[in-house]
Scaffold this active site. Structure first.
Site, PDB file in Angstrom:
ATOM      1  N   ASP A 109     -32.146   6.133 -14.796  1.00 51.04           N
ATOM      2  CA  ASP A 109     -31.487   6.369 -16.081  1.00 51.04           C
ATOM      3  C   ASP A 109     -30.298   5.420 -16.202  1.00 51.04           C
ATOM      4  OD1 ASP A 109     -33.320   8.383 -16.293  1.00 51.04           O
ATOM      5  OD2 ASP A 109     -31.885  10.025 -16.112  1.00 51.04           O
ATOM      6  N   ASP A 121     -39.395  17.166 -25.726  1.00 46.40           N
ATOM      7  CA  ASP A 121     -38.328  17.784 -24.945  1.00 46.40           C
ATOM      8  C   ASP A 121     -38.127  19.210 -25.439  1.00 46.40           C
ATOM      9  OD1 ASP A 121     -38.079  15.278 -23.858  1.00 46.40           O
ATOM     10  OD2 ASP A 121     -36.359  14.715 -25.086  1.00 46.40           O
TER      11      ASP A 121
END
Length: 248
Positions: free
Chosen positions: A14, A135
């Site tokens: 990330d 998500d």
């Protein structure tokens, strides 16, 4: 390309501010891991045996300021496929990334708001390269960096995106993301049964027992972040589960 009898182990890289970070539930300011040179981190996971590296541009997700130069460095550094998401808000940017030889592009907000973009990209570049990101927070799909709720569950919306041409789904359980407390298996099993395209799971994977459990669900990949960086799971141990072990 997902293989029939394989569950890919995907280490997460990330990116925030040009660095590799791990956040708690995606919240800025909760960085628990900060490492310079994300391209070297990605190379490390390749050298350890990962067949795919999962890269998320957090700045793109949170504020629209993409880390394109860091993404290019990662592509130049590693030879295994890169699965990339974060801040893909236009067809033009998606096409730019796909033309950089990103193996698989993860599209969230743009795809959910404008599903015709999934169809267009799938038709132009092949469905295998287009992944829709679903998500889930409090059992509802969330977008825009997990800040806006859609009044549908991941299972309810998944079939729609299979029909729109998505080649795979990334399912992230935001409720457990980054907490290192495990996850709820039921939504994963429900989602796998709802569609015929590959599911990749992310969120709450904490122990090697979690990896073993997921290998029996039918998911075609799992993304592991904090547990690898905090040494709760050894990548060598996780990679042993790349061949599927059975089913619940």
């Amino acid at each position: 390309m997902f293989k029939k009898d394989e569950m890919l182990i995907m280490p997460a890289v990330d990116i925030k501010g040009g660095k590799c970070v791990q956040l708690v539930q995606g919240e800025p300011g909760t960085e628990q891991v900060v490492i310079n040179n994300p391209e070297r981190v990605a190379k490390y996971w390749e050298d350890k045996g990962a067949n795919t590296v999962h890269v998320i541009d957090l700045d793109g997700t949170l504020n629209g300021e993409t880390n394109i130069e860091t993404i290019k460095k990662i592509l130049n550094e590693v030879n295994v496929p890169i699965q990339l998401g974060g801040g893909i808000r236009s067809i033009e940017y998606a096409e730019n990334l796909l033309n950089l030889d990103i193996e698989r592009l993860i599209i969230g907000t743009m795809g959910i708001k404008h599903p015709e973009t999934i169809t267009k990209l799938s038709e132009e570049y092949g469905a295998d390269r287009i992944m829709i990101s679903l998500d889930s927070k409090n059992s509802k799909v969330v977008i825009k960096g997990w800040q806006e709720e859609i009044n549908k569950s991941a299972t309810e919306i998944s079939k729609e995106f299979e029909d729109y041409g998505a080649g795979s789904i990334l399912f992230t359980n935001v409720d457990v993301e980054g907490l290192l407390n495990g996850f709820n298996i039921d939504p994963i099993l429900e989602l796998v049964k709802s569609v015929n395209i590959p599911i990749v799971y992310s969120g709450g994977i904490t122990t090697i027992e979690d990896v073993e459990k997921l290998s029996k669900t039918g998911v075609k990949g799992i993304v592991i972040g904090s547990a690898l960086y905090k040494d709760k799971i050894k990548i060598d141990d996780a990679l042993k589960y790349q061949s599927l072990k059975g089913e619940f």
